[in-house]
Scaffold this active site. Structure first.
Site, PDB file in Angstrom:
ATOM      1  N   CYS A 113      -3.709 104.800 -23.653  1.00 20.80           N
ATOM      2  CA  CYS A 113      -4.501 104.814 -22.403  1.00 20.80           C
ATOM      3  C   CYS A 113      -4.537 106.184 -21.741  1.00 20.80           C
ATOM      4  O   CYS A 113      -5.374 106.426 -20.879  1.00 20.80           O
ATOM      5  CB  CYS A 113      -3.964 103.773 -21.429  1.00 20.80           C
ATOM      6  N   HIS A 245      -6.052 105.142 -14.109  1.00 19.39           N
ATOM      7  CA  HIS A 245      -6.270 104.285 -15.284  1.00 19.39           C
ATOM      8  C   HIS A 245      -6.429 102.851 -14.786  1.00 19.39           C
ATOM      9  O   HIS A 245      -5.696 102.397 -13.911  1.00 19.39           O
ATOM     10  CB  HIS A 245      -5.078 104.409 -16.219  1.00 19.39           C
ATOM     11  N   ASN A 275      -9.084  96.554 -18.959  1.00 24.41           N
ATOM     12  CA  ASN A 275      -8.433  97.798 -19.395  1.00 24.41           C
ATOM     13  C   ASN A 275      -9.128  98.282 -20.673  1.00 24.41           C
ATOM     14  O   ASN A 275      -8.948  97.693 -21.732  1.00 24.41           O
ATOM     15  CB  ASN A 275      -6.946  97.511 -19.632  1.00 24.41           C
TER      16      ASN A 275
HETATM   17  N1  ACO Z   1      -2.624  83.156 -17.939  1.00 24.67           N
HETATM   18  C1  ACO Z   1      -1.732  82.323 -17.376  1.00 24.67           C
HETATM   19  N2  ACO Z   1      -0.407  82.555 -17.389  1.00 24.67           N
HETATM   20  C2  ACO Z   1       0.007  83.679 -18.003  1.00 24.67           C
HETATM   21  C3  ACO Z   1      -0.878  84.569 -18.619  1.00 24.67           C
HETATM   22  C4  ACO Z   1      -2.243  84.274 -18.574  1.00 24.67           C
HETATM   23  N3  ACO Z   1      -3.192  85.075 -19.121  1.00 24.67           N
HETATM   24  N4  ACO Z   1      -0.162  85.587 -19.142  1.00 24.67           N
HETATM   25  C5  ACO Z   1       1.125  85.357 -18.866  1.00 24.67           C
HETATM   26  N5  ACO Z   1       1.245  84.195 -18.171  1.00 24.67           N
HETATM   27  C6  ACO Z   1       2.439  83.554 -17.680  1.00 24.67           C
HETATM   28  C7  ACO Z   1       3.666  84.010 -18.427  1.00 24.67           C
HETATM   29  O1  ACO Z   1       3.835  83.263 -19.622  1.00 24.67           O
HETATM   30  C8  ACO Z   1       4.754  83.729 -17.407  1.00 24.67           C
HETATM   31  O2  ACO Z   1       5.048  82.353 -17.440  1.00 24.67           O
HETATM   32  P1  ACO Z   1       6.571  81.841 -17.396  1.00 24.67           P
HETATM   33  O3  ACO Z   1       7.107  82.351 -16.093  1.00 24.67           O
HETATM   34  O4  ACO Z   1       6.434  80.370 -17.481  1.00 24.67           O
HETATM   35  O5  ACO Z   1       7.226  82.486 -18.576  1.00 24.67           O
HETATM   36  C9  ACO Z   1       4.065  84.018 -16.066  1.00 24.67           C
HETATM   37  O6  ACO Z   1       2.662  83.981 -16.334  1.00 24.67           O
HETATM   38  C10 ACO Z   1       4.419  85.366 -15.488  1.00 24.67           C
HETATM   39  O7  ACO Z   1       4.317  86.344 -16.495  1.00 24.67           O
HETATM   40  P2  ACO Z   1       4.610  87.849 -16.204  1.00 24.67           P
HETATM   41  O8  ACO Z   1       4.460  88.630 -17.471  1.00 24.67           O
HETATM   42  O9  ACO Z   1       5.896  87.970 -15.438  1.00 24.67           O
HETATM   43  O10 ACO Z   1       3.418  88.216 -15.205  1.00 24.67           O
HETATM   44  P3  ACO Z   1       3.179  89.563 -14.435  1.00 24.67           P
HETATM   45  O11 ACO Z   1       3.042  89.294 -12.992  1.00 24.67           O
HETATM   46  O12 ACO Z   1       4.128  90.659 -14.854  1.00 24.67           O
HETATM   47  O13 ACO Z   1       1.737  89.998 -14.941  1.00 24.67           O
HETATM   48  C11 ACO Z   1       0.730  91.531 -16.491  1.00 24.67           C
HETATM   49  C12 ACO Z   1       1.535  90.249 -16.319  1.00 24.67           C
HETATM   50  C13 ACO Z   1      -0.627  91.315 -15.854  1.00 24.67           C
HETATM   51  C14 ACO Z   1       0.586  91.819 -17.966  1.00 24.67           C
HETATM   52  C15 ACO Z   1       1.431  92.703 -15.768  1.00 24.67           C
HETATM   53  O14 ACO Z   1       2.794  92.691 -16.087  1.00 24.67           O
HETATM   54  C16 ACO Z   1       0.859  94.047 -16.116  1.00 24.67           C
HETATM   55  O15 ACO Z   1      -0.237  94.368 -15.723  1.00 24.67           O
HETATM   56  N6  ACO Z   1       1.636  94.895 -16.799  1.00 24.67           N
HETATM   57  C17 ACO Z   1       1.245  96.274 -17.062  1.00 24.67           C
HETATM   58  C18 ACO Z   1       0.239  96.396 -18.127  1.00 24.67           C
HETATM   59  C19 ACO Z   1      -0.161  97.846 -18.231  1.00 24.67           C
HETATM   60  O16 ACO Z   1      -0.179  98.594 -17.276  1.00 24.67           O
HETATM   61  N7  ACO Z   1      -0.476  98.309 -19.346  1.00 24.67           N
HETATM   62  C20 ACO Z   1      -0.854  99.736 -19.386  1.00 24.67           C
HETATM   63  C21 ACO Z   1      -0.790 100.216 -20.641  1.00 24.67           C
HETATM   64  S1  ACO Z   1      -1.844  99.347 -21.737  1.00 24.67           S
HETATM   65  C22 ACO Z   1      -1.985 100.388 -23.054  1.00 24.67           C
HETATM   66  O17 ACO Z   1      -1.456 101.442 -23.070  1.00 24.67           O
HETATM   67  C23 ACO Z   1      -2.778  99.932 -24.215  1.00 24.67           C
END
Ligand code: ACO
Length: 318
Positions: A113, A245, A275
């Protein structure tokens, strides 16, 4: 002294749009979850013959037109991508051939990214050292090709697209500074399974520990914002725009808060694009230039964070 300056911007998004509601049909997710956790409503995905180099070419043509130059004025092509059409040739060479440009260096940069910021920095150094006078810098990714569409933790986050700028040599500063970083120790938090040494039995797919990536991204982006302002002897109030980003609205808001910037000075496209990895920053730049928000001579901070981990920023006087 020679500087590099953005002469024109361009962008391309595939026609096919996939909404959160459509994803509800294939994985256990909801529009509400995706919207609240990420700020994404929809994303564009490639179809048919569209590849990364096709998107890159279209974004490049639009940047070339905006710059008012001839494609053959270009003497350097840098294409940031993690999803080249083939392992080789570089997607940059395919773009070069399609644009009919003969005999200039053309290569891909792989910094996930952060790739566009890496590419911009490289092209800036070519121009400052008089190794090039007119560079095409593109960020393009077909993330949909490396996702496991049954994994709700990753498949809802990404989109496909391309963004580009033409950078020209100028006596007036354009790219004021760029700052690149990487820390390879974080591989297990974000990587693509499969590949040259890991085999092709399964399709390549992104593996991410989202929560952990989130924490490092917020911390790291705060640091790089300080580093960039300090390097230019500027204060937060001197910034006209932030182009972050576009991974997650919550990361974007945290960075804006750190800068004390109201959200109406932050360019946000994550809602409509998801993204798009290396395409995210140049696409957002193109959107804001074309809709008239970003004007000539304004001070714009670009920043990104991604797999590697890699992160970086560029301060530009547009
Ligand atoms: N729909 C419904 N529920 C979901 C989904 C979904 N699409 N995805 C995950 N969940 C569930 C999980 O299973 C978890 O359930 P559980 O508690 O029963 O286990 C719950 O939601 C919470 O999951 P978390 O991973 O803790 O959710 P979080 O608030 O952290 O959000 C996310 C997840 C959106 C991925 C976030 O962590 C994020 O944006 N991370 C950064 C990503 C990023 O910046 N990437 C940049 C680089 S990408 C690259 O370089 C290619």
């Amino acid at each position: 002294m020679i500087f590099s300056r953005i002469l024109g911007t361009g962008g391309y998004l595939p026609e096919r749009v996939v909404t959160n509601a459509e994803l509800e049909e294939s994985v256990a997710t909801s529009d509400q979850w995706i919207w609240e956790r990420t700020g994404i409503r929809k994303r564009h995905l490639v179809s048919g013959e569209e590849t990364t180099s096709v998107m890159a070419e279209r974004a490049a043509r639009s940047a070339i037109e905006a710059a008012g130059i001839d494609a053959n004025d270009i003497d350097l092509i840098v294409l940031a991508t993690t999803t080249p059409d083939r392992i080789y040739p570089a997607a940059a060479c395919r773009v070069q051939a399609r644009l009919g440009i003969k005999d200039c260096p053309a290569f891909d940069v792989q910094a996930v990214c952060t790739g566009f910021i890496y590419g911009l920095s490289i092209a800036d150094q070519f121009i400052r050292t008089k190794s090039a006078t007119c560079a095409l810098v593109i960020g393009a990714d077909a993330n949909s090709k490396i996702l496991d569409w049954s994994d709700r933790r990753t498949c809802v986050l990404f989109g496909d697209g391309g963004g580009a700028v033409v950078l020209g040599a100028s006596e007036k500063p354009g790219i004021l500074s760029s700052h690149l970083h990487a820390d390879g120790r974080y591989e297990q938090l974000l990587y693509v399974e499969g590949g040259v040494f890991h085999g092709y039995d399964q399709p390549a797919s992104v593996k991410m520990q989202g929560g952990e990536v989130f924490k490092v991204a917020v911390r790291t982006l705060s640091r790089i914002v300080d580093e960039t302002l300090a390097a230019n002897n500027l204060e937060k109030k001197d910034l006209d725009w932030l182009i972050p980003h576009q991974a997650n609205i919550r990361i974007i808001s945290a960075t804006a808060k750190k800068l004390g910037l109201p959200m109406d000075q932050v360019i946000v496209t994550v809602e409509d694009h998801g993204n798009t990895s290396a395409a995210s920053v140049p696409l957002a730049l193109d959107v804001a230039v074309r809709d008239g928000r970003i004007k000539r001579d304004q001070i714009v901070l670009l920043e990104a964070f991604g797999g590697g981990f890699t992160w970086g920023s560029a301060l530009i006087q547009y």
